[in-house]
Motif scaffolding. Structure first.
Motif, PDB file in Angstrom:
ATOM      1  N   VAL A 126       0.839  -1.206   0.000  1.00  0.00           N
ATOM      2  CA  VAL A 126       0.000   0.000   0.000  1.00  0.00           C
ATOM      3  C   VAL A 126       0.870   1.251   0.000  1.00  0.00           C
ATOM      4  O   VAL A 126       0.580   2.235  -0.687  1.00  0.00           O
ATOM      5  CB  VAL A 126      -0.951   0.000   1.222  1.00  0.00           C
ATOM      6  CG1 VAL A 126      -1.691   1.329   1.336  1.00  0.00           C
ATOM      7  CG2 VAL A 126      -1.950  -1.138   1.119  1.00  0.00           C
ATOM      8  N   THR A 127       1.965   1.218   0.754  1.00  0.00           N
ATOM      9  CA  THR A 127       2.886   2.352   0.832  1.00  0.00           C
ATOM     10  C   THR A 127       3.454   2.707  -0.533  1.00  0.00           C
ATOM     11  O   THR A 127       3.499   3.876  -0.921  1.00  0.00           O
ATOM     12  CB  THR A 127       4.041   2.025   1.802  1.00  0.00           C
ATOM     13  OG1 THR A 127       3.488   1.734   3.084  1.00  0.00           O
ATOM     14  CG2 THR A 127       5.020   3.184   1.901  1.00  0.00           C
ATOM     15  N   VAL A 128       3.897   1.698  -1.267  1.00  0.00           N
ATOM     16  CA  VAL A 128       4.477   1.915  -2.600  1.00  0.00           C
ATOM     17  C   VAL A 128       3.459   2.581  -3.522  1.00  0.00           C
ATOM     18  O   VAL A 128       3.761   3.556  -4.219  1.00  0.00           O
ATOM     19  CB  VAL A 128       4.963   0.571  -3.197  1.00  0.00           C
ATOM     20  CG1 VAL A 128       5.349   0.734  -4.663  1.00  0.00           C
ATOM     21  CG2 VAL A 128       6.139   0.035  -2.395  1.00  0.00           C
ATOM     22  N   LEU A 129       2.234   2.078  -3.504  1.00  0.00           N
ATOM     23  CA  LEU A 129       1.189   2.647  -4.361  1.00  0.00           C
ATOM     24  C   LEU A 129       0.851   4.072  -3.940  1.00  0.00           C
ATOM     25  O   LEU A 129       0.741   4.982  -4.774  1.00  0.00           O
ATOM     26  CB  LEU A 129      -0.062   1.767  -4.287  1.00  0.00           C
ATOM     27  CG  LEU A 129      -1.296   2.287  -5.025  1.00  0.00           C
ATOM     28  CD1 LEU A 129      -0.996   2.545  -6.493  1.00  0.00           C
ATOM     29  CD2 LEU A 129      -2.455   1.313  -4.879  1.00  0.00           C
ATOM     30  N   GLU A 130       0.707   4.284  -2.634  1.00  0.00           N
ATOM     31  CA  GLU A 130       0.366   5.618  -2.131  1.00  0.00           C
ATOM     32  C   GLU A 130       1.432   6.638  -2.504  1.00  0.00           C
ATOM     33  O   GLU A 130       1.137   7.789  -2.820  1.00  0.00           O
ATOM     34  CB  GLU A 130       0.197   5.551  -0.609  1.00  0.00           C
ATOM     35  CG  GLU A 130      -0.563   6.725  -0.026  1.00  0.00           C
ATOM     36  CD  GLU A 130      -0.797   6.585   1.467  1.00  0.00           C
ATOM     37  OE1 GLU A 130      -0.798   7.637   2.150  1.00  0.00           O
ATOM     38  OE2 GLU A 130      -0.962   5.450   1.965  1.00  0.00           O
ATOM     39  N   GLY A 131       2.689   6.195  -2.503  1.00  0.00           N
ATOM     40  CA  GLY A 131       3.782   7.087  -2.883  1.00  0.00           C
ATOM     41  C   GLY A 131       3.660   7.583  -4.307  1.00  0.00           C
ATOM     42  O   GLY A 131       3.866   8.766  -4.595  1.00  0.00           O
ATOM     43  N   VAL A 132       3.321   6.673  -5.236  1.00  0.00           N
ATOM     44  CA  VAL A 132       3.155   7.056  -6.649  1.00  0.00           C
ATOM     45  C   VAL A 132       1.982   8.030  -6.811  1.00  0.00           C
ATOM     46  O   VAL A 132       2.082   9.037  -7.512  1.00  0.00           O
ATOM     47  CB  VAL A 132       2.921   5.810  -7.535  1.00  0.00           C
ATOM     48  CG1 VAL A 132       2.652   6.228  -8.978  1.00  0.00           C
ATOM     49  CG2 VAL A 132       4.108   4.879  -7.478  1.00  0.00           C
ATOM     50  N   LEU A 133       0.878   7.739  -6.133  1.00  0.00           N
ATOM     51  CA  LEU A 133      -0.312   8.587  -6.272  1.00  0.00           C
ATOM     52  C   LEU A 133      -0.109   9.950  -5.607  1.00  0.00           C
ATOM     53  O   LEU A 133      -0.638  10.951  -6.067  1.00  0.00           O
ATOM     54  CB  LEU A 133      -1.531   7.879  -5.665  1.00  0.00           C
ATOM     55  CG  LEU A 133      -1.904   6.528  -6.301  1.00  0.00           C
ATOM     56  CD1 LEU A 133      -3.129   5.944  -5.622  1.00  0.00           C
ATOM     57  CD2 LEU A 133      -2.145   6.657  -7.801  1.00  0.00           C
TER      58      LEU A 133
ATOM     59  N   TYR B  61      -2.748  -5.738  -4.958  1.00  0.00           N
ATOM     60  CA  TYR B  61      -1.524  -5.108  -5.462  1.00  0.00           C
ATOM     61  C   TYR B  61      -1.186  -5.587  -6.875  1.00  0.00           C
ATOM     62  O   TYR B  61      -0.732  -4.806  -7.718  1.00  0.00           O
ATOM     63  CB  TYR B  61      -0.383  -5.424  -4.496  1.00  0.00           C
ATOM     64  CG  TYR B  61       0.904  -4.668  -4.745  1.00  0.00           C
ATOM     65  CD1 TYR B  61       0.916  -3.282  -4.865  1.00  0.00           C
ATOM     66  CD2 TYR B  61       2.121  -5.357  -4.814  1.00  0.00           C
ATOM     67  CE1 TYR B  61       2.107  -2.590  -5.059  1.00  0.00           C
ATOM     68  CE2 TYR B  61       3.315  -4.665  -5.005  1.00  0.00           C
ATOM     69  CZ  TYR B  61       3.300  -3.289  -5.138  1.00  0.00           C
ATOM     70  OH  TYR B  61       4.475  -2.596  -5.327  1.00  0.00           O
ATOM     71  N   GLY B  62      -1.443  -6.862  -7.136  1.00  0.00           N
ATOM     72  CA  GLY B  62      -1.123  -7.425  -8.443  1.00  0.00           C
ATOM     73  C   GLY B  62      -1.824  -6.701  -9.578  1.00  0.00           C
ATOM     74  O   GLY B  62      -1.236  -6.467 -10.649  1.00  0.00           O
ATOM     75  N   LYS B  63      -3.072  -6.332  -9.356  1.00  0.00           N
ATOM     76  CA  LYS B  63      -3.826  -5.610 -10.402  1.00  0.00           C
ATOM     77  C   LYS B  63      -3.234  -4.225 -10.648  1.00  0.00           C
ATOM     78  O   LYS B  63      -3.192  -3.743 -11.779  1.00  0.00           O
ATOM     79  CB  LYS B  63      -5.303  -5.502 -10.007  1.00  0.00           C
ATOM     80  CG  LYS B  63      -6.057  -6.817 -10.114  1.00  0.00           C
ATOM     81  CD  LYS B  63      -7.522  -6.647  -9.732  1.00  0.00           C
ATOM     82  CE  LYS B  63      -8.269  -7.981  -9.823  1.00  0.00           C
ATOM     83  NZ  LYS B  63      -9.671  -7.859  -9.380  1.00  0.00           N
TER      84      LYS B  63
ATOM     85  N   TRP C   1      -9.086  -0.541   1.942  1.00  0.00           N
ATOM     86  CA  TRP C   1      -9.572  -1.648   2.767  1.00  0.00           C
ATOM     87  C   TRP C   1      -8.737  -2.884   2.459  1.00  0.00           C
ATOM     88  O   TRP C   1      -8.733  -3.386   1.338  1.00  0.00           O
ATOM     89  CB  TRP C   1     -11.049  -1.917   2.482  1.00  0.00           C
ATOM     90  CG  TRP C   1     -11.933  -0.771   2.865  1.00  0.00           C
ATOM     91  CD1 TRP C   1     -12.013   0.453   2.252  1.00  0.00           C
ATOM     92  CD2 TRP C   1     -12.848  -0.729   3.948  1.00  0.00           C
ATOM     93  NE1 TRP C   1     -12.922   1.254   2.887  1.00  0.00           N
ATOM     94  CE2 TRP C   1     -13.456   0.555   3.941  1.00  0.00           C
ATOM     95  CE3 TRP C   1     -13.224  -1.652   4.932  1.00  0.00           C
ATOM     96  CZ2 TRP C   1     -14.413   0.931   4.880  1.00  0.00           C
ATOM     97  CZ3 TRP C   1     -14.184  -1.274   5.866  1.00  0.00           C
ATOM     98  CH2 TRP C   1     -14.762   0.003   5.837  1.00  0.00           C
ATOM     99  N   THR C   2      -8.032  -3.391   3.463  1.00  0.00           N
ATOM    100  CA  THR C   2      -7.089  -4.496   3.276  1.00  0.00           C
ATOM    101  C   THR C   2      -7.709  -5.674   2.529  1.00  0.00           C
ATOM    102  O   THR C   2      -7.094  -6.264   1.638  1.00  0.00           O
ATOM    103  CB  THR C   2      -6.562  -4.984   4.646  1.00  0.00           C
ATOM    104  OG1 THR C   2      -6.049  -3.859   5.349  1.00  0.00           O
ATOM    105  CG2 THR C   2      -5.474  -6.017   4.490  1.00  0.00           C
TER     106      THR C   2
END
Length: 621
Positions: free
Chosen positions: A504-511, A541-543, A535-536
């Motif tokens: 989630v951290t990696v994705l949030e960083g990009v956004l 993440y794969g998608k 929501w966990t």
């Protein structure tokens, strides 16, 4: 009589049907034929989360005080109803009138966190509104975004007609008047957007052009239309005591996350933590008048029947009249058996005394947020908290009867070493040791120290906006270092360690720091089925990785490099008062481990004094 958008058969087979029927106490009903503007206010998450958000309550109250406007609410349908609405072709509707969102003049979406971006597309999709602003026709509502994530609107630029930058109480009236005038004169959607761009604080993405260098960084960002300003200035309400505040907040039918009266005592923060976006974008710190707060507390409790009141602020301890306000509330609430919640307090003697009066000490735990284990790291982030402060506060709490403490930390901060990571466990152990220094007969059973770490995410308009992030694997290895250090501590049986999801951290960083190109990946992720990413149980993440790969978005480019001093950021066109030069100076001080005094100790020349109010003018004639 109002007809529900969902029939009984649907309501009986979905979870928590009360999320969708409206009609709650204090919700506002108007005659839609007698208003000029219909505004659907959306929080793109489930009802229980959206109903807990103070900003929506403030804007809902403000709009509905206007005779010519009817503001209604809409939230993201949970996954069960989402499936039914698609299958049955039921359009998304507002709670109050139960009318389709597509019939409204405006759809206003508050954007509070990056992980709700696919939910924004869900709301548009279910409403029958084209996802891309460029595809919308004259009969579509104007889609407007606001909230903290609007301070970097670029990843969402293709989906919104306009963004409101700043505090909603400031220029919404002007925007609605421009809309009414344009409509009355038979003006087009495009004409309205061009006129709206002339209102301070309004950003219309379609009126700007971005070019990129060969290395992928931004070469230029400029208006493509003379109506659009080169800089968009955030809107600030300087006198919070005179602005609108809800006396009759809507009372939900079901239990929500924050099931209580919320009293906002101030905006902004004097502390200057270098990782904290809110501490920068809400400058300068402004207080509400204590007499106004007493009045509103009384009225809101009377008008809602809530049995708890919470003080809202980034740092409640810094409110100058806190003792007077809390003393009043304790007196007022104890007679009526109403609980008082005091988040964001520094753990000092006064705070502990207050909490002992308003909490059942045996049941509650205290929360400290040291953010870093070592003093060196706390200086880097400008936390303004020493180990002595933490241990003294914990000691006073233990002697006052508490035996549970929660400690919050961040991993992956700039300049972090393995020793800094391990010091998280060392500090937690020192807190536990402090408990066992109390004579056994005076202890309240065993102590429980729960340490939690999230992974640091650099945010726009912070001194750390230049910082690099790491890969998913690197974050997991850092958490493992801390976990092993906990197992080595003397009091390990009293210690517990949790850490946040690295994916989630990696994705949030990009956004958080992305540019317009990231919008294509958000759209692709939504098409692949991503929804409720915060929501966990729903996060896949794969998608997201599939979406980034298909749209050519390189995660490492956005996350795993330190930004250069001269790099143009996607959000540089926004003027928040705090200057980029100040933020850069703070970045350089962080690299040297230098502490910057808080705003009441000494002005650091951040630029927020341009608003000529709040803490910037305290004590000055």
């Amino acid at each position: 009589m109002r007809k529900l958008a969902l029939n009984d058969e649907i309501l009986l087979k979905i979870e928590k049907p009360a999320r969708y029927i409206g009609g709650e106490v204090n919700s506002v009903m108007k005659d839609k034929e007698k208003v000029d503007v219909r505004f659907a206010m959306c929080f793109p998450d489930v009802y229980e989360i959206g109903m807990s958000h103070l900003g929506i309550q403030i804007l809902y109250d403000m709009f509905n005080r206007m005779e010519d406007v009817w503001c209604e609410r809409v939230y993201s349908p949970w996954t069960d109803l989402d499936a039914v609405m698609r299958e049955e072709k039921i359009p998304l509707f507002a709670l109050e009138s139960q009318d389709p969102i597509k019939d409204f003049d405006f759809l206003g979406i508050t954007i509070q966190y990056e992980m709700c971006y696919t939910n924004i597309l869900q709301v548009l999709d279910l409403s029958g509104i084209p996802l891309l602003a460029a595809d919308r026709t004259e009969d579509c509502p104007v889609v407007i975004g606001g909230g903290p994530c609007a301070y970097n609107p670029e990843p969402l630029a293709d989906f919104f007609d306009l963004f409101y930058i700043g505090e909603g109480e400031a220029v919404y009236r002007e925007l609605l008047d421009v809309y009414k005038e344009n409509k009355k004169n038979g003006g087009t959607r495009k004409e309205f957007l061009r006129k709206a761009a002339g209102i301070e604080g309004i950003y219309v993405p379609s009126l700007y052009e971005v070019t990129y260098k060969e290395d992928g960084t931004i070469a230029s960002f400029a208006p493509a239309d003379p109506c659009a300003p080169a800089r968009v200035r955030k809107q600030v309400v300087m006198d919070l005591s005179e602005t609108t505040y809800p006396e009759k907040p809507v009372v939900p039918f079901i239990k929500v996350t924050q099931d209580r009266v919320v009293l906002e005592i101030q905006r902004g923060c004097i502390r200057g933590c270098r990782f904290c976006q809110a501490g920068m974008i809400y400058r300068p710190t402004r207080e509400r008048d204590v007499e106004m707060l007493k009045t509103y507390a009384r009225r809101m409790l009377e008008n809602t029947g809530h049995e708890e009141i919470s003080l809202s602020s980034l740092s409640s301890s810094d409110y100058s009249r806190l003792e007077e306000l809390v003393t009043y509330l304790i007196d007022e609430c104890s007679r009526k058996e109403i609980n008082i919640s005091l988040p964001s307090l520094r753990i000092d003697a006064f705070s502990l005394d207050v909490m002992s009066k308003v909490q059942d000490v045996k049941k509650s735990s205290l929360t400290f947020a040291p953010e870093a284990g070592s003093q060196r790291m706390r200086n880097v982030i400008n936390k303004g908290l020493t180990e002595e402060d933490i241990l003294t506060g914990a000691g006073e709490a233990f002697e006052g009867g508490w035996n549970k403490v929660k400690l919050y930390f961040m991993l992956g901060l700039p300049t972090e070493t393995e020793e800094d990571m391990r010091d998280i466990a060392v500090l937690a152990d020192k807190v536990a040791r402090r408990y066992y220094e109390i004579p056994k007969e005076k202890r309240n059973g065993k102590c429980q120290i729960t340490a939690s770490s999230s992974f640091f995410i650099p945010k726009p308009f912070t001194p750390f906006q230049w910082a690099r992030m790491y890969s998913n694997e690197e974050y997991i290895s850092r958490a493992a270092v801390v976990k092993h250090a906990f197992q080595e501590q003397l009091n390990r049986k009293s210690l517990k360690y949790n850490w946040h999801d690295a994916e989630v951290t990696v994705l949030e960083g990009v956004l958080a720091r992305g540019d317009r190109r990231v919008g294509a990946a958000i759209l692709e992720a939504y098409r692949l089925g991503c929804l409720y990413d915060a929501w966990t149980e729903n996060f896949t993440y794969g998608k997201w990785l599939q979406a980034f790969e298909k749209t050519g978005i390189d995660l490492a480019f956005y996350n795993e490099r330190e930004r250069g001093e001269e790099e143009i950021f996607p959000w540089d066109f926004i003027d928040i008062g705090v200057t980029k030069a100040f933020l850069r100076k703070e970045w350089e001080r962080a690299m040297k481990g230098e502490v910057t005094p808080n705003c009441r100790q000494q002005c650091s020349g951040c630029g927020a004094a341009v608003w000529r109010g709040g803490v910037c003018v305290e004590g000055k004639n």
